[in-house]
Design a protein around this motif. Structure first.
Motif, short mmCIF file in Angstrom:
data_model
loop_
_atom_site.label_atom_id
_atom_site.label_comp_id
_atom_site.label_asym_id
_atom_site.label_seq_id
_atom_site.Cartn_x
_atom_site.Cartn_y
_atom_site.Cartn_z
N PHE A 89 0.88 -1.16 0.00
CA PHE A 89 0.00 0.00 0.00
C PHE A 89 0.93 1.21 0.00
CE2 PHE A 89 -4.35 0.97 2.29
CZ PHE A 89 -4.78 1.65 1.16
N HIS B 108 0.83 5.39 0.50
CA HIS B 108 0.16 6.67 0.72
C HIS B 108 1.14 7.78 0.40
CE1 HIS B 108 -3.02 4.39 2.63
NE2 HIS B 108 -3.73 5.49 2.79
N GLU C 112 -1.40 11.68 6.50
CA GLU C 112 -2.22 12.11 5.36
C GLU C 112 -3.48 12.88 5.78
OE1 GLU C 112 -2.17 9.22 6.68
OE2 GLU C 112 -4.24 8.54 6.82
N TRP C 113 -3.77 12.87 7.09
CA TRP C 113 -4.95 13.59 7.58
C TRP C 113 -4.59 14.98 8.08
CZ3 TRP C 113 -10.30 12.76 8.96
CH2 TRP C 113 -10.87 11.65 8.34
N HIS D 76 -6.15 11.27 -2.41
CA HIS D 76 -6.54 11.03 -1.02
C HIS D 76 -7.60 12.06 -0.59
CE1 HIS D 76 -6.28 9.60 3.11
NE2 HIS D 76 -5.86 8.48 2.54
N HIS D 77 -7.93 12.08 0.69
CA HIS D 77 -9.02 12.96 1.14
C HIS D 77 -8.75 14.43 0.86
CE1 HIS D 77 -10.35 9.30 2.89
NE2 HIS D 77 -9.71 9.38 4.02
N TYR E 198 -5.90 3.23 -5.24
CA TYR E 198 -6.69 3.74 -4.11
C TYR E 198 -7.32 5.04 -4.60
CZ TYR E 198 -7.53 6.26 0.31
OH TYR E 198 -8.08 6.98 1.34
N TRP F 16 -9.69 0.83 -5.33
CA TRP F 16 -9.83 0.65 -3.87
C TRP F 16 -10.36 1.96 -3.31
CZ3 TRP F 16 -8.62 1.51 1.27
CH2 TRP F 16 -8.34 0.42 2.11
N ASP G 114 -12.23 4.58 -0.60
CA ASP G 114 -12.11 4.79 0.84
C ASP G 114 -12.80 6.09 1.24
OD1 ASP G 114 -11.19 4.51 3.47
OD2 ASP G 114 -9.37 5.66 3.06
N TRP H 197 -17.45 5.55 4.74
CA TRP H 197 -17.76 5.49 6.17
C TRP H 197 -17.92 6.90 6.77
CZ3 TRP H 197 -13.57 8.27 7.25
CH2 TRP H 197 -12.42 8.05 6.49
N ASN I 292 -13.34 0.26 1.11
CA ASN I 292 -12.94 0.08 2.50
C ASN I 292 -14.09 0.38 3.47
OD1 ASN I 292 -11.42 -0.14 4.84
ND2 ASN I 292 -10.56 1.92 4.68
N GLU J 14 -9.37 -3.12 7.86
CA GLU J 14 -8.39 -2.06 8.10
C GLU J 14 -7.83 -2.17 9.52
OE1 GLU J 14 -9.83 1.92 7.36
OE2 GLU J 14 -8.24 2.81 8.54
N CYS K 109 -5.38 -4.34 5.60
CA CYS K 109 -4.30 -3.36 5.40
C CYS K 109 -3.79 -2.88 6.75
CB CYS K 109 -4.77 -2.19 4.53
SG CYS K 109 -6.21 -1.31 5.14
N TRP L 36 -0.45 6.38 7.87
CA TRP L 36 -0.40 5.87 6.48
C TRP L 36 0.53 6.77 5.66
CZ3 TRP L 36 -2.78 1.28 5.76
CH2 TRP L 36 -3.81 0.93 6.62
#
Ligand code: GLC
Length: 413
Positions: A21, A23, A34-35, A82-83, A126, A166, A168, A171, A200, A220, A241, A248
């Motif tokens: 994986f 990131h 990553e957040w 990513h986000h 992803y 993939w 994500d 949720w 995910n 996860e 993962c 990540w």
């Protein structure tokens, strides 16, 4: 009730067993996960400036693919977006918040896919569904979902054959939110009929089964539980993962690394129940895999080469061991995974006390002909009484300790 036969793409995915994986994004430059945009509440106008310094000068997709290959990983799942919303691919004008418009001026996904193809590794994408960049995510969700589908269409049409998508982030909205999943997956099936689709289910719903188009459940940061596939409408693969430390994306101050034995045992625990192990790396801002992570991955490769090749084709077995010991089956043979063995040597150098000697396995319903270690071929003694088997697990020869040692069992015809 019967267990469904896996469709070929799902069987292939399951046999790949072990993947990398990655990131990587403009956040990697901050070395804070990553957040970071969300957690440190960096205003968007500030955050987007990271694109201007994102040179990705050491993002060497070939070197990454070679590292993965040498580690026995058969696929790589890379964050295309990513986000934070930044895209590593050329969005073809959908949005200029992408790698070609950043300091690097390159399509990193193109480089990634080409490198994977050269090394014979399956490239997987992803793609975040939760996003902080496009305001429509909050204000005009159907419009955002159209953007998401258009992005996915680009990913499915510009890079040749890909291994899968993939997703994500589903949720992140309340249960019952309509993500128009059918429409999204239809885009993939139309352009990439052999691609795996994963979405995910996050930390709170590990192993949950979602839309009928989904090909694998996710675990996860967990431990995969055995899949009960009886009566399922379709055979689903499983994938777990894990981060190597607690982030990540690159975390320069995160020293909380898992140990190598832990990762080897985790790979084994996944394969015990037929799940794939997707092990994460978080490249540094310039794109280089941190040395520590690279070293760990290379060591995983050493283990697989010495005794773990069977992790790919080996299937879960009814044979049961004690403690963490278990069995896989392939080609009419059984493979016993033995944990916690000691190194043999002299009392002057080796700390005694490890588990040596006879190990017990039950539900062995065929007559055993021979037992040997897969790493050095040493023949081993065994005693069988009906379905009960005791195998003499000699320790590791002085000079090595593979953490988990694999024994090949042949049966009488
Ligand atoms: C979580 C996180 C995300 C990460 C993902 C990997 O969903 O939100 O940052 O990419 O886990 O499984």
């Amino acid at each position: 009730m019967a267990i469904p036969i896996p469709e070929s793409r799902i069987a292939r995915f399951e046999n790949m067993g072990f993947g990398m994986f990655i990131h990587y994004g403009i956040y990697s430059q901050l070395g804070c996960g990553e957040w970071v945009m969300d957690i440190a509440q960096i205003p968007k106008e500030e955050y987007v400036k990271l694109a201007d310094t994102f040179t990705a000068k050491d993002f060497d997709a070939k070197a990454i693919a070679r590292t993965a290959k040498a580690a026995g990983m058969n696929y790589i799942t890379l964050t295309t977006k990513h986000h934070d919303g930044f895209c590593l691919y050329d969005t073809k004008g959908l949005c200029d918040y992408d790698a070609p418009h950043s300091a690097c001026g390159r399509d990193l996904i193109r480089e990634f896919v080409d490198a994977c193809n050269e090394e014979g590794i399956m490239p997987m994408f992803y793609h975040a569904t939760l996003e902080w960049y496009h305001e429509e995510f909050e204000t005009d969700f159907p419009k955002y979902l159209q953007y998401l589908r258009d992005s996915v269409e680009i990913l499915c049409t510009q890079y040749g054959k890909i291994g899968g998508l993939w997703f994500d982030g589903n949720w992140s909205k309340p249960a019952g939110t309509d993500w128009e999943e059918d429409k999204l997956y239809e885009v993939i099936r139309r352009h990439q009929p052999d691609a795996i689709i994963v979405n995910n289910t996050g930390l709170d719903a590990r192993g949950a089964v979602g839309n009928p188009e989904i090909d694998s459940v996710t675990f996860e940061q967990g431990r995969p539980s055995p899949m009960d596939r009886e009566g399922m409408p379709k055979y689903l693969a499983a994938e777990m993962c894990h981060t190597m430390n607690d982030h990540w994306g690159f975390g320069k101050c995160d020293l909380n690394y898992k140990s190598l034995p832990d990762m080897i045992e985790t790979l084994c625990a996944c394969r015990k129940v037929g799940a794939n192990y997707l092990l994460n790396v978080g490249p540094e801002g310039d794109g280089k895999i941190p040395d520590m992570q690279k070293t760990m991955i290379e060591a995983m490769g050493t283990w697989i080469k010495e005794c773990g090749n069977i992790i790919y084709e080996g299937k879960p077995s009814k044979i049961e061991g004690e403690y963490k010991n278990f069995a896989l089956e392939a080609n009419g043979k059984a493979y016993l995974f033995i944990h916690g063995l000691n190194v043999l040597g002299s009392a002057h150098v080796i700390v005694a006390g490890g588990g040596l000697g006879y190990k017990y396995f039950k539900k062995v319903n065929r007559k055993v002909k021979s037992a040997k270690w897969t790493d050095n071929g040493e023949n081993l003694e065994f005693v069988q009484n009906g379905e009960h088997l005791w195998v003499n697990a000699t320790g590791f020869p002085y000079g090595c300790n593979f953490v988990v040692r694999v024994m090949e069992i042949e049966f009488e015809d």
